[in-house]
Write a protein that holds these residues in place. Structure first.
Motif, PDB file in Angstrom:
ATOM      1  N   GLN A 112       0.809  -1.141  -0.082  1.00 24.14           N
ATOM      2  CA  GLN A 112       0.002  -0.355  -0.019  1.00 24.14           C
ATOM      3  C   GLN A 112       0.965   1.274  -0.016  1.00 24.14           C
ATOM      4  O   GLN A 112       2.000   1.285   0.427  1.00 24.14           O
ATOM      5  N   HIS A 113       0.483   2.216  -0.563  1.00 27.81           N
ATOM      6  CA  HIS A 113       1.352   3.539  -0.717  1.00 27.81           C
ATOM      7  C   HIS A 113       0.107   4.853  -0.640  1.00 27.81           C
ATOM      8  O   HIS A 113      -0.829   4.888  -1.580  1.00 27.81           O
ATOM      9  N   ASN A 114       0.737   5.721   0.089  1.00 30.26           N
ATOM     10  CA  ASN A 114      -0.222   6.946   0.090  1.00 30.26           C
ATOM     11  C   ASN A 114       0.642   8.055  -0.542  1.00 30.26           C
ATOM     12  O   ASN A 114       1.818   8.577  -0.011  1.00 30.26           O
ATOM     13  N   LYS A 115       0.240   8.410  -1.845  1.00 31.90           N
ATOM     14  CA  LYS A 115       0.931   9.747  -2.338  1.00 31.90           C
ATOM     15  C   LYS A 115       0.662  10.888  -1.634  1.00 31.90           C
ATOM     16  O   LYS A 115      -0.359  11.143  -1.195  1.00 31.90           O
ATOM     17  N   GLN A 116       1.915  11.487  -1.538  1.00 29.07           N
ATOM     18  CA  GLN A 116       1.875  12.973  -0.935  1.00 29.07           C
ATOM     19  C   GLN A 116       2.377  14.030  -1.711  1.00 29.07           C
ATOM     20  O   GLN A 116       3.477  13.910  -2.336  1.00 29.07           O
ATOM     21  N   ARG A 166       0.990   4.510  -7.269  1.00 29.87           N
ATOM     22  CA  ARG A 166      -0.221   5.084  -7.471  1.00 29.87           C
ATOM     23  C   ARG A 166      -0.837   5.133  -5.823  1.00 29.87           C
ATOM     24  O   ARG A 166      -0.286   4.135  -5.035  1.00 29.87           O
ATOM     25  N   ASP A 167      -1.821   5.880  -5.686  1.00 28.76           N
ATOM     26  CA  ASP A 167      -2.610   5.769  -4.134  1.00 28.76           C
ATOM     27  C   ASP A 167      -3.292   4.466  -4.011  1.00 28.76           C
ATOM     28  O   ASP A 167      -3.628   3.688  -4.861  1.00 28.76           O
ATOM     29  N   GLY A 168      -2.725   3.799  -2.831  1.00 33.51           N
ATOM     30  CA  GLY A 168      -3.702   2.418  -2.692  1.00 33.51           C
ATOM     31  C   GLY A 168      -2.690   1.365  -3.063  1.00 33.51           C
ATOM     32  O   GLY A 168      -1.547   1.291  -2.772  1.00 33.51           O
ATOM     33  N   ASP A 180      10.838   8.012   1.498  1.00 38.95           N
ATOM     34  CA  ASP A 180      10.377   9.189   1.290  1.00 38.95           C
ATOM     35  C   ASP A 180      11.236  10.553   1.386  1.00 38.95           C
ATOM     36  O   ASP A 180      11.636  10.550   2.320  1.00 38.95           O
TER      37      ASP A 180
END
Ligand code: GCU
Length: 603
Positions: A114-118, A162-164, A202
């Motif tokens: 999972q990844h949350n783009k910032q 991508r997000d998610g 990050d």
């Protein structure tokens, strides 16, 4: 009309996706904001690289990297990562799946995360090492190909994530090749796979890429000492402020980058305020770098290493390097070592021997090992695997070796305990080899003038007990090191008669000597493979070494037995090289105590 528009959109999409790029190595990865991708990865053994080539051996666009799933009942997809077995990453495949113990070829690995783009952040995918060739795909997009099995690499994948949910797939191929580094023969196990950490890093839009802090050489009684500090951000941009602080030394300086995105300064400190890093007192200073809201903390030791004639000087004082060679193999019987715990155990065995020095053979070991040695006060010889018969005239081979050398130095340039960069081991003499290696030595010096350069040469020419070292590379190294196996590969009973002629006014390290023994096998001293034979060899060799003028250290071969496909004697070797002074499980052989007692006389 529509076809042109589609083609333009497709090219635009490809161009956009092409945003992924391998970026220069991030220094001090351990201090960064990271998300670990370590843990279980699915894997598929792909002996004929069916997942990469079609049946005409052309790269296929429908390869395993697409992570395809049947969309309709009649669809044909002949692989499924989600149904495939998993293995622990980091970790070699040889010791995690019996089918892969001897395997040399391609294995595909897949990890969902999972990844949350910032907004305003970039994400860099970091691999501590993949042996030997890696092709990396993020969400089916190829983002990097990397060659070299023992150095880190990292890729800016901001645009691919991508997000998610995201999927990273890695094609790993550990086949040996003549033009590779190392080449197709080497005396260690060809552990394949993702053998070190995988991290998502990050970083802000503009970040500190790397830096170097070192102490300048000075006269022993100097009242002031000068610290050199250099750093660079990830882009050629002037005017960016970067702060360096070393609280214990009351240093807090704000520096501004030049047009190349670099800062460089010298800091003067009173000598009386400085505690220099030594094996007896491995002092590390808390160092902090700030750029905007990015903070990097590091622990850095300050020391100097230099030579004077045949002496090696640590902080201006002569030191004898009581060493031992070590392969990067877990202390409990095999598999790639890749943790602080593994390193601590191996290094504790070395300290039990009385060592203040280790030769991390024959390739850069993982960063945990170098940092643990630094904390424990153990000096390090670090080496790239230009081993034996390298393809000296192949330009790609030189580029590969130079890249591995660069990344080894860039990763560990702030580790006070690393004192020697080694560019080769036991390479046959030739003009092509001298050109190749002298260019590597020059390259190492262009990156780092604060350490010594060496390589493990071979003794050439011996007659009636006179051993002469002759190697043109003596002019390119600071320390003349060589391997010799009197008592094992030659002159089994003649060590006491041997004389040595090393006509170079430089320090000498005997970078290998030793012989094999099966732990627990006992018998007369003249019976090969007994502990008694090995102990006698060590007694005679250390007595012989005491006669070598200018001997500044030695790293006997080797701390513990290690796996090698070249060692096939049933009941004795069983695919282990038995030259350890310890068994592969750390049990002391008789030679351990012989070496330990000799080192007592070298303190
Ligand atoms: C060579 C080589 C080592 C090898 C050793 C041996 O010197 O450098 O990698 O393991 O000899 O023969 O055991």
């Amino acid at each position: 009309m529509y076809r042109q528009i589609f083609a333009l959109l497709f090219m635009a999409a490809i161009t956009l996706q092409a945003g992924a790029k391998e970026v220069p190595l991030l220094g001090n990865i351990m201090a960064r904001q990271t998300t670990s991708l370590n843990g279980p990865w699915h894997y598929i053994i792909d002996v004929q690289e069916e997942g990469y080539y079609d049946y005409r051996m052309n790269p296929t666009q429908w390869g395993f990297f697409r992570n395809a799933k049947p969309q309709r009942p009649e669809d044909l997809v002949e692989y499924d990562f989600d149904k495939a077995a998993t293995m622990q990453i980091p970790g070699d495949w040889n010791t995690q799946d019996d089918r892969l113990f001897f395997y040399e070829g391609t294995v595909w690995f897949m990890k969902r995360f999972q990844h949350n783009k910032q907004e305003g952040h970039r994400t860099i995918l970091y691999f501590g090492a993949v042996n030997y060739e890696a092709i990396v795909y993020v969400n089916t997009q190829k983002v990097c190909t990397h060659i070299g099995g023992f150095t880190p690499f990292n890729i800016d994948v901001t645009d691919q994530l991508r997000d998610g949910e995201n999927v990273v797939i890695v094609k790993v191929d550990n086949k040996r090749k003549a033009e590779a580094v190392p080449t197709q023969i080497f005396d260690w196990w060809n552990y394949g796979g993702i053998t070190r950490d995988v991290l998502l890093v990050d970083v802000p839009q503009t970040y500190i890429e790397n830096y170097k802090l070192s102490l300048d050489k000075a006269e022993p009684k100097a009242k002031k000492r000068t610290i050199q500090f250099d750093a660079n951000i990830d882009k050629a941009e002037a005017g960016v402020e970067l702060t360096l602080s070393i609280p214990e030394l009351k240093i807090n300086q704000t520096l501004t980058t030049d047009a190349e995105g670099k800062v460089s300064t010298t800091l003067s400190v009173p000598a009386k305020n400085l505690t220099l890093w030594t094996p007896e007192n491995p002092k590390l200073y808390q160092v902090e770098l700030k750029l905007g809201n990015e903070t990097l903390a590091d622990q850095i030791g300050l020391r100097t290493i230099e030579t004077r004639g045949k002496q090696i000087l640590l902080n201006g004082k002569q030191i004898f390097l009581r060493g031992i060679s070590i392969h990067e193999e877990k202390p409990n019987g095999g598999g790639r070592a890749n943790s602080t715990a593994d390193a601590h155990t191996l290094l504790s065995w070395a300290q039990e021997l009385g060592c203040n020095f280790v030769r991390l053979a024959h390739y850069p070991h993982n960063e945990y090992a170098v940092r643990e040695a630094e904390r424990m006060g153990i000096l390090v010889w670090s080496e790239i695997p230009c081993y034996w018969t390298i393809a000296w005239t192949n330009p790609g081979t030189f580029t590969n070796a130079q890249r591995q050398l660069t990344d080894m130095i860039r990763r560990d340039q702030n580790r006070a305990n690393v004192i020697i960069w080694s560019i080769a081991n036991e390479t046959p003499h030739s003009n092509e080899r001298d050109q190749f290696l002298s260019r590597l030595a020059q390259h190492a010096r262009s990156l780092d003038t604060t350490r010594l350069i060496s390589m493990a040469m071979e003794v050439t020419g011996a007659s009636n007990y006179k051993n002469r070292l002759r190697d043109n590379m003596h002019q390119y190294v600071d320390v003349v090191s060589f391997n010799q196996y009197i008592g094992w590969y030659r002159d089994v009973n003649d060590a006491p008669k041997m004389e040595w002629e090393i006509p170079y006014d430089k320090p000498v390290i005997v970078s290998e000597f030793g012989g094999g023994a099966k732990y627990g096998l006992h018998g007369p001293e003249n019976q090969r493979w007994t502990e008694e034979f090995q102990a006698k060899l060590y007694r005679e060799n250390v007595a012989m070494l005491d006669k070598i003028e200018g001997l500044s250290g030695t790293t006997p071969w080797i701390l513990k037995d290690f796996r090698s496909p070249r060692r096939v004697l049933d009941g004795i070797q069983d695919y282990y090289n038995r030259k350890g002074v310890c068994s592969d499980k750390g049990e002391h052989k008789m030679a351990f105590d012989v070496l330990k007692q000799w080192y007592e006389t070298k303190k």
